[in-house]
Design a protein around this motif. Structure first.
Motif, PDB file in Angstrom:
ATOM      1  N   THR A 666       0.854  -1.189   0.000  1.00  0.00           N
ATOM      2  CA  THR A 666       0.000   0.000   0.000  1.00  0.00           C
ATOM      3  C   THR A 666       0.885   1.231   0.000  1.00  0.00           C
ATOM      4  O   THR A 666       2.072   1.161   0.326  1.00  0.00           O
ATOM      5  CB  THR A 666      -0.913   0.033   1.242  1.00  0.00           C
ATOM      6  OG1 THR A 666      -0.101   0.041   2.415  1.00  0.00           O
ATOM      7  CG2 THR A 666      -1.866  -1.158   1.263  1.00  0.00           C
ATOM      8  N   GLU A 667       0.266   2.368  -0.373  1.00  0.00           N
ATOM      9  CA  GLU A 667       1.005   3.622  -0.342  1.00  0.00           C
ATOM     10  C   GLU A 667       0.652   4.349   0.955  1.00  0.00           C
ATOM     11  O   GLU A 667      -0.497   4.740   1.178  1.00  0.00           O
ATOM     12  CB  GLU A 667       0.654   4.495  -1.554  1.00  0.00           C
ATOM     13  CG  GLU A 667       1.471   5.779  -1.602  1.00  0.00           C
ATOM     14  CD  GLU A 667       1.227   6.585  -2.866  1.00  0.00           C
ATOM     15  OE1 GLU A 667       1.908   7.606  -3.069  1.00  0.00           O
ATOM     16  OE2 GLU A 667       0.341   6.179  -3.674  1.00  0.00           O
ATOM     17  N   ARG A 668       1.657   4.543   1.802  1.00  0.00           N
ATOM     18  CA  ARG A 668       1.448   5.223   3.074  1.00  0.00           C
ATOM     19  C   ARG A 668       2.689   6.038   3.410  1.00  0.00           C
ATOM     20  O   ARG A 668       3.814   5.658   3.038  1.00  0.00           O
ATOM     21  CB  ARG A 668       1.195   4.231   4.208  1.00  0.00           C
ATOM     22  CG  ARG A 668      -0.129   3.480   4.124  1.00  0.00           C
ATOM     23  CD  ARG A 668      -0.344   2.653   5.373  1.00  0.00           C
ATOM     24  NE  ARG A 668       0.771   1.725   5.618  1.00  0.00           N
ATOM     25  CZ  ARG A 668       1.106   1.255   6.810  1.00  0.00           C
ATOM     26  NH1 ARG A 668       0.425   1.642   7.885  1.00  0.00           N
ATOM     27  NH2 ARG A 668       2.101   0.406   6.939  1.00  0.00           N
ATOM     28  N   TYR A 669       2.481   7.127   4.124  1.00  0.00           N
ATOM     29  CA  TYR A 669       3.579   7.992   4.540  1.00  0.00           C
ATOM     30  C   TYR A 669       3.410   8.364   6.004  1.00  0.00           C
ATOM     31  O   TYR A 669       2.283   8.524   6.503  1.00  0.00           O
ATOM     32  CB  TYR A 669       3.625   9.267   3.689  1.00  0.00           C
ATOM     33  CG  TYR A 669       3.751   8.976   2.213  1.00  0.00           C
ATOM     34  CD1 TYR A 669       4.990   8.821   1.626  1.00  0.00           C
ATOM     35  CD2 TYR A 669       2.602   8.843   1.421  1.00  0.00           C
ATOM     36  CE1 TYR A 669       5.104   8.539   0.273  1.00  0.00           C
ATOM     37  CE2 TYR A 669       2.700   8.556   0.081  1.00  0.00           C
ATOM     38  CZ  TYR A 669       3.961   8.400  -0.500  1.00  0.00           C
ATOM     39  OH  TYR A 669       4.057   8.115  -1.834  1.00  0.00           O
ATOM     40  N   GLN A 670       4.508   8.504   6.649  1.00  0.00           N
ATOM     41  CA  GLN A 670       4.519   8.921   8.050  1.00  0.00           C
ATOM     42  C   GLN A 670       5.137  10.309   8.127  1.00  0.00           C
ATOM     43  O   GLN A 670       6.232  10.539   7.599  1.00  0.00           O
ATOM     44  CB  GLN A 670       5.333   7.921   8.866  1.00  0.00           C
ATOM     45  CG  GLN A 670       5.405   8.225  10.348  1.00  0.00           C
ATOM     46  CD  GLN A 670       6.149   7.127  11.089  1.00  0.00           C
ATOM     47  OE1 GLN A 670       5.575   6.100  11.427  1.00  0.00           O
ATOM     48  NE2 GLN A 670       7.420   7.352  11.334  1.00  0.00           N
TER      49      GLN A 670
END
Length: 731
Positions: A666-670
């Motif tokens: 999945t595409e996720r950013y922190q």
């Protein structure tokens, strides 16, 4: 009245030694130590292959010689099992094989062994340094007091184990066979049997228990005598060397052709029996020139070529119509071989002229082999035949070539000799790199590069620990030697967006055999001249050698494969490793190894103690690269809008108008928000853009610049290090 043939010593042992010594008809020594013409002995190609046949002829070594020997005892192959895995990693069982065996080298005592070859590759060097792990090795020199070998005794029983006194043999204990197809390799040994060079007469005297004597003649570096008789053992030498033997009261001896010639009385020559017709004083005969060799070549074992067959030649003119060849199954240097073939050819042409002389009975003391001067003729002559009939002694003499100086120096030429370089200690480098290909990595992988401080280094066995050395597991051997070095200048900061032509760095490589080369393909390939310097991956277009092992790298592409974070952290002494997949051992690690210390130990044949290296493993190939092109904008409503460009670990090319593959589940950013004196705040978004609400900014507290840190969250781990943006106003 019958003719009594007193002695007939062969032509010049420029023909077979059988002609030189086999023609001593009816002589006691001939009956005792020479068999008929069918005798067999060593030939020039007979030392190449190791054997193990029952009843095989064992050579008697003289001087220093390369010998193959024969296997006289061996165990069954020994299988060892190595298990690895566990802690989330599939269990793996590997097998290795070794053998213990004995190889007999000589049927007479020897002094020592120098180099050893296995399947043609150098196994031990002249310094007695091993090129690979051989377990234990022992040499039994064949002396009278030789003890039994303890390994053979343990396997066969003391009472069933002979000491093999008089036989020189070598014992290998647990020789690892992986490099040889899990079989005992074909071995050959450089054996020193006697001090210095040795002559044919010395060899013959020892083999005949002093019934053959003499001095002089060409010296041989080494010889392996074998055959079914004394003639068989030395015939190959006698047929090649320019010497002659004669029979004497005390046995066979080498003719001393340097002795002062005996002047024959011209007034007594031409003797003839009473009532017979007068005869000429000297009858000269000459062999037709067209039957002689105008060119002659010699084959021999050349120590400078690892005892491969060398060749030298001599000729009387540049357009030889008839050419011959001789084989010398002995070790000599190129200059000695040249001297021998020159002397042989000169002897052949001088010996085409013979003379027959008739003398009275009182000259019976002129022995076969005697050196005489023939009245009215030039040069020195050797008596080759004596016949006595009707009180007249008839001598046949053959002209000898004039004494010559040393032959001009000769070259061995180029051969296939292997460099004999010490292995030296191991240098290890552990690499935790982003993916080196276009496909994303599927498992955490440690890369191990290894090389030696000396050019002879080849490999080492590796073990790995994931618990600070409490336990170790074998992970096989190193890959091909890597190119490793260190920076002797500081590479200053530069841009990762364009080629850095302003800066350079000097790299000192580990040993003299290593080199770096320029390439104009760095702008086209993401792998050409890729190297790890410190923690930064660079590519270099120019590699200029400016000193021994010292190269200046320029035309740099910086921060490759997401390593731009390390551009500003260089120092003198930075480790340099050329990233070549063929020179890197890739070892998979469990996910639990991420963030832990990984230790690797290497043990090569040149290591007095194992070489060790460690790193904190971050599984960089499993992490997406940090976002780039961060842009923060303060909005009128007090919020902050942040955007960035995503990168992928599935390929490193910039594609126009196309998003790179995600390569994650999945595409996720922190997003981490921080401000001096405040409390950090963590946000998560699913696209490369975020709006930070005024409430979130107020909740930070503190005062001063706003720092926004963004990492992409991958399937296994997040970007490391993350990307950072600092806003000094409007937030």
């Amino acid at each position: 009245m019958a003719t009594l043939v007193l002695t007939a010593v062969g032509t010049v042992v420029g023909g077979p030694i059988g002609a030189a010594i086999g023609a001593v008809i009816g002589n006691q020594i001939d009956r005792a130590i020479f068999t008929p013409k069918g005798a067999k002995g060593p030939r020039l190609d007979s030392l190449a292959v190791q054997g193990s046949s029952y009843g095989a002829d064992l050579p008697r070594l003289f001087g220093t010689m390369r010998a193959s020997g024969s296997v006289i005892w061996a165990t069954d192959l020994r299988e060892s099992t190595h298990k690895s895995g566990g802690k989330g990693k599939p269990a793996t069982t590997t097998y290795s094989y070794s053998a213990s065996f004995a190889v007999v080298l000589s049927a007479r005592p020897v002094r020592t062994i120098h180099r050893i070859w296995a399947d043609g590759a150098l196994l031990r060097g002249a310094a007695k340094d091993w090129k690979t792990d051989v377990g234990a090795f022992r040499l039994h020199t064949g002396e009278d007091g030789q003890a039994i070998d303890p390994l053979i005794a343990a396997a066969e029983g003391i009472d069933a184990t002979p000491a093999h006194r008089g036989l020189a043999y070598a014992v290998f204990e647990d020789l690892q066979l992986a490099d040889y197809g899990n079989r005992i390799p074909s071995l050959s040994f450089e054996v020193e049997a006697d001090d210095g060079a040795v002559s044919l007469t010395t060899i013959a005297a020892i083999l005949s228990e002093s019934e053959v004597s003499g001095a002089g003649g060409p010296l041989l570096g080494g010889y392996a005598a074998s055959g079914d008789s004394l003639r068989g053992a030395i015939e190959g030498l006698g047929s090649a060397l320019p010497v002659a033997f004669a029979d004497g009261a005390d046995g066979l001896h080498l003719v001393d052709e340097t002795a002062a010639p005996l002047d024959l009385p011209v007034t007594e020559m031409g003797a003839f029996a009473s009532g017979a017709k007068p005869v000429p004083r000297v009858v000269i005969e000459r062999q037709a020139a067209g039957t002689l060799n105008e060119a002659l070549s010699i084959g021999y074992y050349d120590p400078a070529l690892d005892y491969q067959i060398g060749s030298q030649s001599a000729r009387r003119d540049v357009s030889a119509r008839r050419a011959g060849a001789i084989d010398l199954p002995a070790a000599v240097d190129a200059s000695s071989a040249q001297s021998i073939v020159e002397a042989r050819l000169a002897r052949e042409w001088a010996g085409r002229t013979t003379a027959r002389l008739a003398l009275p009975l009182r000259h019976l003391d002129i022995a076969a082999g005697a050196i005489v001067a023939v009245p009215g003729q030039n040069g020195r002559w050797r008596v080759t035949e004596r016949a006595f009939e009707d009180m007249v002694l008839t001598l046949t003499v053959q002209r000898l070539p004039p004494a010559t100086g040393d032959a001009p120096p000769a070259s061995s030429g180029s051969g296939l000799s292997q460099p004999d370089l010490p292995h030296g200690p191991t240098t290890l480098a552990l690499l935790d790199l982003p993916s080196l290909g276009d496909d994303p990595a599927t498992a955490p992988t440690l890369l191990v590069a290894a090389a030696g401080e000396q050019a002879g280094w080849r490999k080492a066995a590796l073990t790995l620990s994931l618990d600070d050395g409490a336990s170790w597991q074998a992970i096989g051997g190193t890959a091909a030697p890597a190119i490793i070095g260190q920076a002797v200048t500081v590479l200053v900061s530069g841009s990762s967006a364009v080629r850095d032509d302003a800066n350079s760095v000097d790299i000192l490589l580990l040993n003299d055999a290593m080199a770096l080369a320029s390439s104009d393909a760095t702008s086209l390939s993401a792998a050409t001249n890729l190297a790890l310097l410190g923690d930064e991956l660079i590519q270099f277009a120019s590699a200029e050698q400016i000193g021994p092992r010292l190269f200046r790298l320029a035309g740099l592409l910086r921060g490759r494969r997401g390593s731009e974070w390390a551009i500003g952290g260089h120092a003198i002494g930075d480790r340099f490793v050329l990233v070549d997949p063929d020179a890197l051992l890739a070892w998979p690690l469990p996910l639990s190894a991420i963030g832990r210390s990984v230790r690797v130990s290497a043990n090569g044949v040149g290591d007095s103690a194992p070489a060790e290296a460690d790193l904190t493993f971050q599984a960089r190939a499993m992490r997406p690269p940090a976002p780039v092109a961060l842009l923060g904008t303060a909005m009128p409503d007090g919020s902050v809008s942040v955007g960035w460009t995503r990168r992928s670990r599935a390929g490193w090319d910039w594609l126009d108008d196309t998003d790179v593959p995600l390569a994650e589940e999945t595409e996720r950013y922190q997003i981490l928000l921080s401000r001096p004196g405040g409390v950090d705040r963590l946000l998560t978004v699913a696209e490369p853009v975020a709006t930070i609400a005024p409430a979130d900014l107020d909740a930070l507290g503190g005062a001063g610049p706003l720092t926004i840190t963004i990492a992409q969250i991958g399937t296994t781990a997040a970007s490391l290090p993350p990307a950072t943006l600092t806003m000094t106003s409007g937030a």
